[in-house]
Design a protein around this motif. Structure first.
Motif, PDB file in Angstrom:
ATOM      1  N   ARG A 193       0.881  -1.207   0.077  1.00 41.10           N
ATOM      2  CA  ARG A 193      -0.031   0.043   0.030  1.00 41.10           C
ATOM      3  C   ARG A 193       0.920   1.256   0.126  1.00 41.10           C
ATOM      4  O   ARG A 193       2.044   1.163   0.805  1.00 41.10           O
ATOM      5  CB  ARG A 193      -0.893   0.027   1.275  1.00 41.10           C
ATOM      6  CG  ARG A 193      -1.829  -1.190   1.148  1.00 41.10           C
ATOM      7  CD  ARG A 193      -2.942  -1.022   2.503  1.00 41.10           C
ATOM      8  NE  ARG A 193      -3.643  -2.324   2.511  1.00 41.10           N
ATOM      9  CZ  ARG A 193      -3.235  -3.105   3.606  1.00 41.10           C
ATOM     10  NH1 ARG A 193      -2.523  -2.856   4.502  1.00 41.10           N
ATOM     11  NH2 ARG A 193      -4.189  -4.257   3.495  1.00 41.10           N
ATOM     12  N   TRP A 201      -8.406   2.099  -0.330  1.00 39.29           N
ATOM     13  CA  TRP A 201      -8.381   1.125   0.952  1.00 39.29           C
ATOM     14  C   TRP A 201      -8.798   2.133   1.972  1.00 39.29           C
ATOM     15  O   TRP A 201      -9.328   1.379   3.090  1.00 39.29           O
ATOM     16  CB  TRP A 201      -7.134   0.527   0.910  1.00 39.29           C
ATOM     17  CG  TRP A 201      -6.968  -0.557   1.977  1.00 39.29           C
ATOM     18  CD1 TRP A 201      -7.220  -1.687   2.138  1.00 39.29           C
ATOM     19  CD2 TRP A 201      -6.308  -0.221   3.199  1.00 39.29           C
ATOM     20  NE1 TRP A 201      -6.988  -2.372   3.263  1.00 39.29           N
ATOM     21  CE2 TRP A 201      -6.518  -1.646   4.210  1.00 39.29           C
ATOM     22  CE3 TRP A 201      -5.866   0.785   3.860  1.00 39.29           C
ATOM     23  CZ2 TRP A 201      -5.984  -1.658   5.373  1.00 39.29           C
ATOM     24  CZ3 TRP A 201      -5.315   0.513   5.372  1.00 39.29           C
ATOM     25  CH2 TRP A 201      -5.428  -0.578   6.142  1.00 39.29           C
ATOM     26  N   ILE A 206      -3.446   3.499  -0.983  1.00 45.39           N
ATOM     27  CA  ILE A 206      -4.049   2.942  -2.182  1.00 45.39           C
ATOM     28  C   ILE A 206      -3.261   1.812  -2.195  1.00 45.39           C
ATOM     29  O   ILE A 206      -1.939   1.577  -2.354  1.00 45.39           O
ATOM     30  CB  ILE A 206      -3.751   3.834  -3.175  1.00 45.39           C
ATOM     31  CG1 ILE A 206      -4.471   4.958  -3.516  1.00 45.39           C
ATOM     32  CG2 ILE A 206      -4.006   3.071  -4.838  1.00 45.39           C
ATOM     33  CD1 ILE A 206      -4.239   6.250  -4.304  1.00 45.39           C
ATOM     34  N   SER A 207      -3.918   0.532  -2.483  1.00 41.88           N
ATOM     35  CA  SER A 207      -3.259  -0.806  -2.488  1.00 41.88           C
ATOM     36  C   SER A 207      -2.662  -1.101  -3.857  1.00 41.88           C
ATOM     37  O   SER A 207      -3.214  -0.335  -5.039  1.00 41.88           O
ATOM     38  CB  SER A 207      -4.223  -1.906  -2.447  1.00 41.88           C
ATOM     39  OG  SER A 207      -4.741  -1.745  -1.255  1.00 41.88           O
ATOM     40  N   TYR A 208      -1.626  -1.683  -3.930  1.00 45.78           N
ATOM     41  CA  TYR A 208      -0.918  -2.216  -5.284  1.00 45.78           C
ATOM     42  C   TYR A 208      -0.442  -3.364  -5.036  1.00 45.78           C
ATOM     43  O   TYR A 208      -0.209  -4.109  -4.032  1.00 45.78           O
ATOM     44  CB  TYR A 208       0.220  -1.094  -5.796  1.00 45.78           C
ATOM     45  CG  TYR A 208       1.166  -0.990  -4.910  1.00 45.78           C
ATOM     46  CD1 TYR A 208       2.413  -2.104  -5.033  1.00 45.78           C
ATOM     47  CD2 TYR A 208       1.567  -0.405  -3.815  1.00 45.78           C
ATOM     48  CE1 TYR A 208       3.534  -2.346  -4.345  1.00 45.78           C
ATOM     49  CE2 TYR A 208       2.710  -0.530  -3.063  1.00 45.78           C
ATOM     50  CZ  TYR A 208       3.663  -1.410  -3.473  1.00 45.78           C
ATOM     51  OH  TYR A 208       4.834  -1.734  -2.587  1.00 45.78           O
ATOM     52  N   GLU A 261     -13.048  -2.183  -4.286  1.00 47.96           N
ATOM     53  CA  GLU A 261     -11.681  -1.409  -3.754  1.00 47.96           C
ATOM     54  C   GLU A 261     -10.967  -1.290  -5.265  1.00 47.96           C
ATOM     55  O   GLU A 261     -10.936  -1.957  -5.834  1.00 47.96           O
ATOM     56  CB  GLU A 261     -10.942  -2.107  -3.042  1.00 47.96           C
ATOM     57  CG  GLU A 261      -9.639  -1.302  -2.656  1.00 47.96           C
ATOM     58  CD  GLU A 261      -8.615  -1.924  -1.759  1.00 47.96           C
ATOM     59  OE1 GLU A 261      -7.643  -1.617  -1.667  1.00 47.96           O
ATOM     60  OE2 GLU A 261      -9.230  -3.086  -0.980  1.00 47.96           O
ATOM     61  N   SER A 277      -7.593  -0.763  -6.936  1.00 48.34           N
ATOM     62  CA  SER A 277      -5.899  -1.126  -6.620  1.00 48.34           C
ATOM     63  C   SER A 277      -5.096  -1.064  -7.888  1.00 48.34           C
ATOM     64  O   SER A 277      -5.591  -0.763  -8.977  1.00 48.34           O
ATOM     65  CB  SER A 277      -5.787  -2.387  -5.904  1.00 48.34           C
ATOM     66  OG  SER A 277      -5.932  -3.652  -6.833  1.00 48.34           O
TER      67      SER A 277
END
Length: 160
Positions: free
Chosen positions: A56, A78, A92-94, A133, A135
Motif C-alpha cells: 500500500r 483502501w 492505495i493498494s498495489y 476497492e 488497486s
C-alpha cells in the motif's frame, strides 16, 4: 503536513477505437508507511511457482484528483481520511508480480516510491454493501528516496 514532500497522483483513460474505456493507467508517488510494507506470496499460479507482492502507498493532499477517478469507476481506495492538521490521506493498494514483486518487497517503511500501472477494481465479496476497492497492478516501480536513519547521538544536546 510536511511542505517539503510532494506526492503525486494522475490517471489516464485508455480507450479503444470506439471510444470505450479499456483501462486506466495510474501514476502515483507516495510514502510506504508501516502498514503498507509489501507482503509477498511465492505459492501462486497453476504450478505454485509464481510470486506476487501486496503493498500500500500513502498519498497525501491529492484527494480531489483521486476522487475524480473513484467517481468514474464507482470504487473506493483502501483508506481515506481528512483532518485540519494533516489534510487528506489516501492509502492505495498495489500488487506486483514476478521480478517486480521482489522490488516491492525491498521497499521499507518511510521509502518514497513511484508506482505506475493499471487500475484494477476488486469486488468486496465479504461486504457487498461496500464499494469495490481500486488497486493498482504495477507495471513499473521506482524507489525515489529512503528514509534517513537518526543517528544514535542525534538527541544529545551539547554542553556549554
Amino acid at each position: 503536513m510536511n511542505g517539503r514532500i510532494k506526492d503525486y497522483f494522475s490517471f489516464e483513460s485508455i480507450r479503444d477505437r470506439n471510444g470505450e474505456i479499456v483501462c486506466y493507467h495510474i501514476t502515483m508517488i507516495g510514502t510506504v508507511e508501516a502498514d503498507g510494507v509489501a507482503r509477498i506470496r511465492t505459492d501462486l499460479g497453476t504450478e505454485q511457482d509464481k510470486k506476487m507482492a501486496f503493498g500500500r502507498l500513502t498519498v497525501r493532499g491529492l484527494d480531489k484528483k483521486i476522487a475524480v477517478l473513484l467517481r468514474e469507476t464507482g470504487s473506493r481506495v483502501w483508506y481515506h481520511s481528512w483532518s485540519e492538521e494533516d489534510g487528506s490521506v489516501d492509502i492505495i493498494s498495489y500488487t506486483a508480480r514476478d521480478w517486480r514483486a521482489d522490488e516491492a518487497y525491498g521497499f521499507n517503511e518511510g521509502d518514497r516510491v513511484l508506482v505506475e500501472g493499471r487500475a484494477y477494481i476488486r469486488d468486496n465479496t465479504a461486504n457487498p454493501e461496500k464499494l469495490p476497492e481500486l488497486s493498482v497492478t504495477a507495471t513499473g516501480m521506482f524507489l525515489l528516496g529512503r528514509k534517513r536513519r537518526q543517528s544514535f547521538n542525534s538527541g544529545l544536546i551539547p554542553q556549554k
